[in-house]
Design a protein around this motif. Structure first.
Motif, PDB file in Angstrom:
ATOM      1  N   ILE A   1       0.837  -1.209   0.000  1.00 50.62           N
ATOM      2  CA  ILE A   1       0.000   0.000   0.000  1.00 50.62           C
ATOM      3  C   ILE A   1       0.867   1.252   0.000  1.00 50.62           C
ATOM      4  N   VAL A   2       1.902   1.260   0.835  1.00 54.04           N
ATOM      5  CA  VAL A   2       2.798   2.427   0.886  1.00 54.04           C
ATOM      6  C   VAL A   2       3.517   2.600  -0.440  1.00 54.04           C
ATOM      7  N   SER A   3       3.977   1.517  -1.038  1.00 58.55           N
ATOM      8  CA  SER A   3       4.715   1.607  -2.302  1.00 58.55           C
ATOM      9  C   SER A   3       3.857   2.221  -3.405  1.00 58.55           C
ATOM     10  N   ILE A   4       2.673   1.676  -3.599  1.00 56.38           N
ATOM     11  CA  ILE A   4       1.816   2.154  -4.692  1.00 56.38           C
ATOM     12  C   ILE A   4       1.299   3.554  -4.410  1.00 56.38           C
ATOM     13  N   SER A   5       1.021   3.856  -3.152  1.00 54.98           N
ATOM     14  CA  SER A   5       0.480   5.172  -2.811  1.00 54.98           C
ATOM     15  C   SER A   5       1.543   6.266  -2.895  1.00 54.98           C
ATOM     16  N   HIS A   6       2.782   5.923  -2.562  1.00 56.02           N
ATOM     17  CA  HIS A   6       3.818   6.957  -2.446  1.00 56.02           C
ATOM     18  C   HIS A   6       4.473   7.300  -3.782  1.00 56.02           C
ATOM     19  N   PHE A   7       4.846   6.309  -4.553  1.00 62.70           N
ATOM     20  CA  PHE A   7       5.627   6.560  -5.761  1.00 62.70           C
ATOM     21  C   PHE A   7       4.700   6.849  -6.946  1.00 62.70           C
ATOM     22  N   ARG A   8       4.921   7.997  -7.581  1.00 61.49           N
ATOM     23  CA  ARG A   8       4.031   8.446  -8.657  1.00 61.49           C
ATOM     24  C   ARG A   8       4.069   7.494  -9.854  1.00 61.49           C
TER      25      ARG A   8
ATOM     26  N   LEU B   1       4.011   4.497  -9.953  1.00 59.42           N
ATOM     27  CA  LEU B   1       3.183   3.314  -9.734  1.00 59.42           C
ATOM     28  C   LEU B   1       1.696   3.622  -9.759  1.00 59.42           C
ATOM     29  N   HIS B   2       1.338   4.862 -10.049  1.00 55.74           N
ATOM     30  CA  HIS B   2      -0.081   5.240 -10.085  1.00 55.74           C
ATOM     31  C   HIS B   2      -0.697   4.884 -11.431  1.00 55.74           C
ATOM     32  N   THR B   3      -0.652   3.616 -11.765  1.00 58.82           N
ATOM     33  CA  THR B   3      -1.230   3.132 -13.014  1.00 58.82           C
ATOM     34  C   THR B   3      -2.565   2.443 -12.720  1.00 58.82           C
ATOM     35  N   PRO B   4      -3.421   2.288 -13.735  1.00 55.40           N
ATOM     36  CA  PRO B   4      -4.707   1.613 -13.498  1.00 55.40           C
ATOM     37  C   PRO B   4      -4.556   0.217 -12.901  1.00 55.40           C
ATOM     38  N   THR B   5      -3.613  -0.576 -13.425  1.00 56.69           N
ATOM     39  CA  THR B   5      -3.425  -1.929 -12.901  1.00 56.69           C
ATOM     40  C   THR B   5      -2.986  -1.906 -11.448  1.00 56.69           C
ATOM     41  N   ASN B   6      -2.062  -1.009 -11.107  1.00 57.16           N
ATOM     42  CA  ASN B   6      -1.586  -0.934  -9.732  1.00 57.16           C
ATOM     43  C   ASN B   6      -2.652  -0.417  -8.777  1.00 57.16           C
ATOM     44  N   LEU B   7      -3.574   0.398  -9.271  1.00 52.02           N
ATOM     45  CA  LEU B   7      -4.689   0.841  -8.415  1.00 52.02           C
ATOM     46  C   LEU B   7      -5.569  -0.352  -8.033  1.00 52.02           C
ATOM     47  N   LEU B   8      -5.718  -1.282  -8.950  1.00 51.13           N
ATOM     48  CA  LEU B   8      -6.470  -2.501  -8.626  1.00 51.13           C
ATOM     49  C   LEU B   8      -5.703  -3.347  -7.609  1.00 51.13           C
ATOM     50  N   LEU B   9      -4.376  -3.428  -7.785  1.00 51.24           N
ATOM     51  CA  LEU B   9      -3.563  -4.152  -6.805  1.00 51.24           C
ATOM     52  C   LEU B   9      -3.605  -3.457  -5.444  1.00 51.24           C
ATOM     53  N   LEU B  10      -3.701  -2.128  -5.455  1.00 48.67           N
ATOM     54  CA  LEU B  10      -3.813  -1.379  -4.205  1.00 48.67           C
ATOM     55  C   LEU B  10      -5.113  -1.734  -3.485  1.00 48.67           C
ATOM     56  N   SER B  11      -6.204  -1.799  -4.226  1.00 47.00           N
ATOM     57  CA  SER B  11      -7.486  -2.185  -3.626  1.00 47.00           C
ATOM     58  C   SER B  11      -7.419  -3.593  -3.060  1.00 47.00           C
ATOM     59  N   LEU B  12      -6.777  -4.490  -3.794  1.00 49.37           N
ATOM     60  CA  LEU B  12      -6.624  -5.863  -3.319  1.00 49.37           C
ATOM     61  C   LEU B  12      -5.758  -5.907  -2.066  1.00 49.37           C
ATOM     62  N   ALA B  13      -4.719  -5.086  -2.024  1.00 45.47           N
ATOM     63  CA  ALA B  13      -3.835  -5.053  -0.849  1.00 45.47           C
ATOM     64  C   ALA B  13      -4.567  -4.519   0.377  1.00 45.47           C
ATOM     65  N   VAL B  14      -5.492  -3.575   0.175  1.00 44.98           N
ATOM     66  CA  VAL B  14      -6.279  -3.050   1.298  1.00 44.98           C
ATOM     67  C   VAL B  14      -7.149  -4.160   1.889  1.00 44.98           C
ATOM     68  N   SER B  15      -7.809  -4.924   1.026  1.00 41.53           N
ATOM     69  CA  SER B  15      -8.631  -6.028   1.535  1.00 41.53           C
ATOM     70  C   SER B  15      -7.763  -7.075   2.225  1.00 41.53           C
ATOM     71  N   ASP B  16      -6.597  -7.359   1.673  1.00 40.46           N
ATOM     72  CA  ASP B  16      -5.688  -8.324   2.301  1.00 40.46           C
ATOM     73  C   ASP B  16      -5.183  -7.822   3.651  1.00 40.46           C
ATOM     74  N   LEU B  17      -4.902  -6.517   3.732  1.00 40.33           N
ATOM     75  CA  LEU B  17      -4.459  -5.931   4.998  1.00 40.33           C
ATOM     76  C   LEU B  17      -5.534  -6.088   6.067  1.00 40.33           C
ATOM     77  N   LEU B  18      -6.786  -5.822   5.700  1.00 35.94           N
ATOM     78  CA  LEU B  18      -7.886  -5.932   6.667  1.00 35.94           C
ATOM     79  C   LEU B  18      -8.113  -7.378   7.085  1.00 35.94           C
ATOM     80  N   VAL B  19      -7.848  -8.314   6.185  1.00 36.12           N
ATOM     81  CA  VAL B  19      -7.950  -9.730   6.564  1.00 36.12           C
ATOM     82  C   VAL B  19      -6.945 -10.049   7.667  1.00 36.12           C
ATOM     83  N   GLY B  20      -5.710  -9.608   7.493  1.00 37.69           N
ATOM     84  CA  GLY B  20      -4.693  -9.865   8.510  1.00 37.69           C
ATOM     85  C   GLY B  20      -4.897  -9.083   9.780  1.00 37.69           C
ATOM     86  N   LEU B  21      -5.516  -7.897   9.673  1.00 36.69           N
ATOM     87  CA  LEU B  21      -5.680  -7.015  10.830  1.00 36.69           C
ATOM     88  C   LEU B  21      -6.936  -7.333  11.630  1.00 36.69           C
TER      89      LEU B  21
END
Length: 329
Positions: A52-59, A61-81
């Motif tokens: 999440i930090v990688s995709i959010s911080h580095f410009r 990486l702000h591509t459409p595909t990575n935004l989908l990976l970011l959404s997936l990473a958020v759901s994965d983070l909440l699963v672990g949390l």
């Protein structure tokens, strides 16, 4: 008449209403299981937070595909949390967080599962357009459209599961026979409908899209090797090669996702009651949760940008001014 042993109760002060603790078996194997699952939860949160930090911080990486990976990473983070610690608490046999937290736990469990499936469908559509229709991809798949699709995915998951669980959420303790229990019951018709809508339908769509993707990738590979494409290979080869590499990485993510989800949904079809069915269900749930830990490991293996981002974070260069414009591709 003997008084019940207070040590056997979840809530010793509620002698007539408290659930009894299950038979204690705190051997070395049980301790290893708890430590291992706790470690998996910690690793899942840490790795997905890095994504999440990688995709959010580095410009870059702000591509459409990575935004989908970011959404997936958020759901994965909440699963672990949220979900993994909640399941660990339930493995202990007593639920100490109250009925409201019980309702929230099941709602989060259902929503995150549906959102993960929805994100995988969006990822598959993204790869389908990128490989099968590369010329129209930049105009059809924009960051704005991807953000709208991600918001719709999460909103629909929340609304859909809130409707399914509406009666349970009104009274989260309606199926509990005593204090210290957190259980839910869903009728067979709703369970079959939910499986068709959140698993079978999306899986068929994902498989159909990837069959087209692999067919298109194979066709492009043959064209590149042919003499007719000898001239265009120099101009378009790197782009197509990059697209195929991205498709391969995403394909591994989707394949691992399917392998992790399949045992869980199979376990929901087995009639409950026997110890074997309960054990298989617990295994299916935790194997499903492990998918949230596998995804960032796949990124680290396939994506050089994630490894470069990790090095910048490990060396604290990410804290320097202008680090968001660093070259990580």
């Amino acid at each position: 008449m003997e008084e019940p042993d207070e040590a056997e109760l979840c809530f010793p002060l509620l002698l007539n209403a408290s659930c009894r603790r299950p038979a204690e078996q705190r051997g070395a194997a049980d301790l290893v299981v708890y430590v291992l699952l706790s470690f998996v939860s910690l690793v899942t949160v840490t790795l997905n937070l890095l994504v999440i930090v990688s995709i959010s911080h580095f410009r870059q990486l702000h591509t459409p595909t990575n935004l989908l990976l970011l959404s997936l990473a958020v759901s994965d983070l909440l699963v672990g949390l949220l979900l993994m610690p909640g399941r660990l608490l339930r493995l202990g046999g007593c639920w100490f967080l109250g009925s409201a937290a019980c309702g929230g736990f099941y709602l989060a469990s259902f929503v995150l599962t549906s959102a993960s499936v929805g994100n995988m469908v969006l990822v598959s559509v993204d790869r389908y357009v990128a490989i099968c229709e590369p010329l129209s991809y930049p105009s059809r798949v924009t960051r704005t459209r991807v953000k709208v699709c991600v918001c719709l995915c999460w909103s629909c998951s929340l609304l859909y599961n809130a409707v399914i669980l509406r009666h349970f959420l009104q009274r989260p303790d309606r199926y509990s026979s005593c204090y210290g229990e957190c259980v839910i019951q869903i009728d067979a018709v709703t369970r079959v409908f939910d499986m068709a809508l959140t698993f079978i339908g999306p899986i068929l769509a994902i498989v159909a899209l990837y069959l087209r993707v692999f067919a298109a990738a194979a066709s492009q590979a043959r064209a590149v090797r042919s003499q007719i494409a000898a001239v265009t290979r120099q101009a378009e080869g790197p782009a197509r090669s990059s697209s195929r590499k991205a498709a391969t990485a995403i394909s591994v993510v989707v394949l691992v996702f399917l392998l992790c989800f399949f045992p869980f949904f199979c376990s929901t079809l087995i009639p409950s009651g026997g110890s074997a069915s309960v054990a298989f269900y617990v295994f299916g749930v935790w194997w499903l949760y492990c998918n949230s830990c596998f995804n960032p490991l796949i990124y680290a293996f396939f994506y050089p940008w994630f490894r470069r981002s990790l090095r910048l974070m490990a060396s604290l260069q990410i804290l320097q001014p202008g680090s968001c414009d660093a070259n990580v591709l």
